[in-house]
Design an enzyme around this catalytic site. Structure first.
Site, PDB file in Angstrom:
ATOM      1  N   ARG A  58     -13.353  35.189  10.079  1.00  0.00           N
ATOM      2  CA  ARG A  58     -13.033  35.701  11.404  1.00  0.00           C
ATOM      3  C   ARG A  58     -14.259  35.550  12.301  1.00  0.00           C
ATOM      4  NH1 ARG A  58      -8.583  35.113  10.300  1.00  0.00           N
ATOM      5  NH2 ARG A  58      -6.832  36.574  10.275  1.00  0.00           N
ATOM      6  N   ASP A 109     -14.374  27.679  11.746  1.00  0.00           N
ATOM      7  CA  ASP A 109     -12.941  27.482  11.977  1.00  0.00           C
ATOM      8  C   ASP A 109     -12.402  28.640  12.805  1.00  0.00           C
ATOM      9  OD1 ASP A 109     -10.421  26.082  11.430  1.00  0.00           O
ATOM     10  OD2 ASP A 109      -9.907  27.865  10.249  1.00  0.00           O
ATOM     11  N   GLU A 125     -11.749  33.247  20.391  1.00  0.00           N
ATOM     12  CA  GLU A 125     -10.840  32.125  20.168  1.00  0.00           C
ATOM     13  C   GLU A 125      -9.482  32.283  20.828  1.00  0.00           C
ATOM     14  OE1 GLU A 125     -10.738  32.128  15.803  1.00  0.00           O
ATOM     15  OE2 GLU A 125      -8.622  32.658  15.908  1.00  0.00           O
ATOM     16  N   HIS A 181      -9.080  27.095  13.961  1.00  0.00           N
ATOM     17  CA  HIS A 181      -8.317  27.973  13.061  1.00  0.00           C
ATOM     18  C   HIS A 181      -7.242  27.182  12.305  1.00  0.00           C
ATOM     19  CE1 HIS A 181      -7.821  32.520  12.480  1.00  0.00           C
ATOM     20  NE2 HIS A 181      -7.255  31.914  11.449  1.00  0.00           N
ATOM     21  N   GLN A 182      -7.669  26.073  11.709  1.00  0.00           N
ATOM     22  CA  GLN A 182      -6.707  25.229  11.004  1.00  0.00           C
ATOM     23  C   GLN A 182      -6.881  25.272   9.491  1.00  0.00           C
ATOM     24  OE1 GLN A 182      -8.137  21.188  12.550  1.00  0.00           O
ATOM     25  NE2 GLN A 182      -7.734  20.668  10.416  1.00  0.00           N
ATOM     26  N   ALA A 183      -7.784  26.148   9.012  1.00  0.00           N
ATOM     27  CA  ALA A 183      -8.074  26.136   7.575  1.00  0.00           C
ATOM     28  C   ALA A 183      -6.813  26.384   6.743  1.00  0.00           C
ATOM     29  CB  ALA A 183      -9.147  27.165   7.242  1.00  0.00           C
TER      30      ALA A 183
HETATM   31  P1  NAI Z   1      -8.918  39.209   0.244  1.00  0.00           P
HETATM   32  O1  NAI Z   1      -8.480  40.541   0.738  1.00  0.00           O
HETATM   33  O2  NAI Z   1      -8.272  38.631  -0.972  1.00  0.00           O
HETATM   34  O3  NAI Z   1     -10.503  39.245  -0.047  1.00  0.00           O
HETATM   35  C1  NAI Z   1     -11.425  39.804   0.808  1.00  0.00           C
HETATM   36  C2  NAI Z   1     -12.646  40.159  -0.035  1.00  0.00           C
HETATM   37  O4  NAI Z   1     -13.686  40.571   0.865  1.00  0.00           O
HETATM   38  C3  NAI Z   1     -12.401  41.309  -1.005  1.00  0.00           C
HETATM   39  O5  NAI Z   1     -12.872  40.967  -2.295  1.00  0.00           O
HETATM   40  C4  NAI Z   1     -13.188  42.471  -0.397  1.00  0.00           C
HETATM   41  O6  NAI Z   1     -13.706  43.364  -1.384  1.00  0.00           O
HETATM   42  C5  NAI Z   1     -14.302  41.717   0.295  1.00  0.00           C
HETATM   43  N1  NAI Z   1     -14.947  42.447   1.376  1.00  0.00           N
HETATM   44  C6  NAI Z   1     -14.396  43.326   2.252  1.00  0.00           C
HETATM   45  N2  NAI Z   1     -15.328  43.735   3.134  1.00  0.00           N
HETATM   46  C7  NAI Z   1     -16.486  43.122   2.779  1.00  0.00           C
HETATM   47  C8  NAI Z   1     -17.800  43.158   3.295  1.00  0.00           C
HETATM   48  N3  NAI Z   1     -18.120  43.915   4.346  1.00  0.00           N
HETATM   49  N4  NAI Z   1     -18.737  42.409   2.703  1.00  0.00           N
HETATM   50  C9  NAI Z   1     -18.423  41.618   1.630  1.00  0.00           C
HETATM   51  N5  NAI Z   1     -17.194  41.551   1.102  1.00  0.00           N
HETATM   52  C10 NAI Z   1     -16.245  42.315   1.670  1.00  0.00           C
HETATM   53  O7  NAI Z   1      -8.805  38.227   1.486  1.00  0.00           O
HETATM   54  P2  NAI Z   1      -8.636  36.634   1.480  1.00  0.00           P
HETATM   55  O8  NAI Z   1      -7.214  36.268   1.345  1.00  0.00           O
HETATM   56  O9  NAI Z   1      -9.629  36.061   0.537  1.00  0.00           O
HETATM   57  O10 NAI Z   1      -9.050  36.294   2.981  1.00  0.00           O
HETATM   58  C11 NAI Z   1     -10.350  36.551   3.479  1.00  0.00           C
HETATM   59  C12 NAI Z   1     -10.336  36.396   4.976  1.00  0.00           C
HETATM   60  O11 NAI Z   1     -10.100  35.035   5.314  1.00  0.00           O
HETATM   61  C13 NAI Z   1      -9.193  37.153   5.697  1.00  0.00           C
HETATM   62  O12 NAI Z   1      -9.541  38.505   5.929  1.00  0.00           O
HETATM   63  C14 NAI Z   1      -9.065  36.385   6.970  1.00  0.00           C
HETATM   64  O13 NAI Z   1      -9.915  36.972   7.951  1.00  0.00           O
HETATM   65  C15 NAI Z   1      -9.591  34.998   6.625  1.00  0.00           C
HETATM   66  N6  NAI Z   1      -8.529  33.971   6.671  1.00  0.00           N
HETATM   67  C16 NAI Z   1      -8.733  32.862   7.449  1.00  0.00           C
HETATM   68  C17 NAI Z   1      -7.780  31.871   7.508  1.00  0.00           C
HETATM   69  C18 NAI Z   1      -7.993  30.629   8.322  1.00  0.00           C
HETATM   70  O14 NAI Z   1      -7.046  29.842   8.507  1.00  0.00           O
HETATM   71  N7  NAI Z   1      -9.184  30.363   8.818  1.00  0.00           N
HETATM   72  C19 NAI Z   1      -6.501  32.005   6.789  1.00  0.00           C
HETATM   73  C20 NAI Z   1      -6.410  33.178   5.947  1.00  0.00           C
HETATM   74  C21 NAI Z   1      -7.388  34.125   5.925  1.00  0.00           C
END
Ligand code: NAI
Length: 332
Positions: A234, A258, A263, A295-297
């Site tokens: 993000r 990304d 954005e 934001h295409q990842a």
């Molecule tokens: P997830 O919920 O499976 O994993 C998030 C991890 O971050 C968890 O292990 C959590 O303990 C950890 N975490 C939380 N706060 C933290 C902090 N302050 N410092 C370090 N670690 C922390 O989420 P997932 O599916 O892995 O997605 C992660 C992020 O990716 C989403 O929140 C979203 O913002 C982003 N995303 C981006 C996409 C894109 O197209 N660019 C698509 C999907 C998600």
């Protein structure tokens, strides 16, 4: 039963139309973001379906409740743009797609990293100009480098595995270290230690109030000179003004993003005929060692299929049974 889609793009519709067949919902697509400017137009809908840049704050939620909306369905994983407390107070369910091909995002992260460090974005243009010289194209091997991963959830884990496959030394910071990852050889350490040791820092944690601008001037100063920073998580995790300074001082040698904190004004739109007023993104895009994707990842066929199936499935269950069998999709 009607579902109103906001920020709907033509490439999403075939997936939702296809997977709607067993449900028979009436799907109405709006290209505009959901926000205070449009919320009064919501009528007769059981659900609104929103994406990453829709503004679903308390004021919007209050109007949705008045209009009889029962479900806010996020067709994405992150939910920092929805006021969950306000939804709970209004008795509106909020669901999301917690996982849609984490590999899609992890593989795009890898693509960004490799593009930057092997300069394939420059090579593509250069050879088309019949310039086959290698000056300025020197890269470095990933093999043997230390990759620091912030957040080892679903996407972070997938990226860890890819980096292990490249022969990297993978270190990580997460609020909740993962035993499976430790068994694979990932070393967990503090946020500061990861920043100090990593040649490459990749962000995979959600944006929260606590970690807003976690990559700021102080964090950038802790990193190795010449570090590569990749953010597919993000935009608000990085203070863009600070990272521009770090690029100018060469503290950061490569930046792949990304996501971008402003954005919603830019991404998912064709602005090729417009004057962009955001000087910060213009400055970022002027660096030869910065790669911006919009934001295409997540944007693969596999992910779009899964997003449509999970979103419609959750709305179907909530509409009929007021609950979802898979608790992980429910936020409120
Ligand atoms: P997830 O919920 O499976 O994993 C998030 C991890 O971050 C968890 O292990 C959590 O303990 C950890 N975490 C939380 N706060 C933290 C902090 N302050 N410092 C370090 N670690 C922390 O989420 P997932 O599916 O892995 O997605 C992660 C992020 O990716 C989403 O929140 C979203 O913002 C982003 N995303 C981006 C996409 C894109 O197209 N660019 C698509 C999907 C998600």
């Amino acid at each position: 039963m009607k579902i109103l889609f906001f920020s709907a793009k033509p490439y999403e519709r075939p997936f939702f139309d296809k997977y709607n067949e067993p449900y028979g919902f009436e799907l109405v697509y709006f290209e505009t973001h959901l926000g205070p400017h449009i919320v009064n137009a919501v009528e007769d809908a059981i659900a609104v379906c929103v994406f990453v840049n829709d503004k679903v704050n308390a004021a919007v939620i209050s109007v949705l409740a008045e209009k009889g909306v029962k479900i806010i369905a996020l067709r994405c994983a992150g939910y920092n743009n929805v006021d969950l407390d306000a939804a709970k107070a209004q008795g509106i369910h909020v669901c999301r797609v917690p996982e849609y091909s984490p590999e899609a995002v992890a593989e795009h992260t890898t693509a960004m990293l490799l593009t930057l460090i092997r300069k394939t974005h420059k090579a593509y243009n250069r050879v088309r100009e019949q310039n086959f010289a290698l000056n300025g194209m020197l890269g470095f091997n990933l093999y043997g480098k230390t990759v620091g991963i912030i957040g080892t959830g679903k996407i972070g884990k997938a990226f860890c595995r890819i980096m292990l496959g490249f022969g990297c030394n993978v270190i990580a910071y997460d609020l909740l270290p993962d035993l499976q990852m430790q068994a694979l050889g990932i070393q967990y350490m503090s946020f500061e230690e990861v920043l100090k040791k990593a040649d490459i820092v990749s962000l995979h944690c959600p944006l929260t109030q606590e970690n807003h601008y976690m990559i700021n001037k102080a964090a950038l100063a802790m990193m190795k000179k010449g570090v590569a920073v990749i953010n597919t998580s993000r935009g608000g995790l990085i203070n863009t003004v600070d990272v521009i300074q770090a690029l100018k001082s060469k503290q950061v040698a490569y930046l792949g993003i990304d996501v971008y904190e402003q954005e919603e004004q830019l991404f998912f739109k064709d602005l090729s005929g417009s004057i962009i007023e955001d000087d910060t993104i213009q400055r970022l895009m002027s660096f030869p060692n910065v790669l911006v994707t919009a934001h295409q990842a997540y944007f693969t066929e596999e992910a779009l299929s899964q997003i449509a199936q999970v979103t419609l499935g959750s709305i179907g269950q909530l509409a009929n049974e007021n609950q979802c069998a898979d608790a992980s999709v429910m936020l409120v």
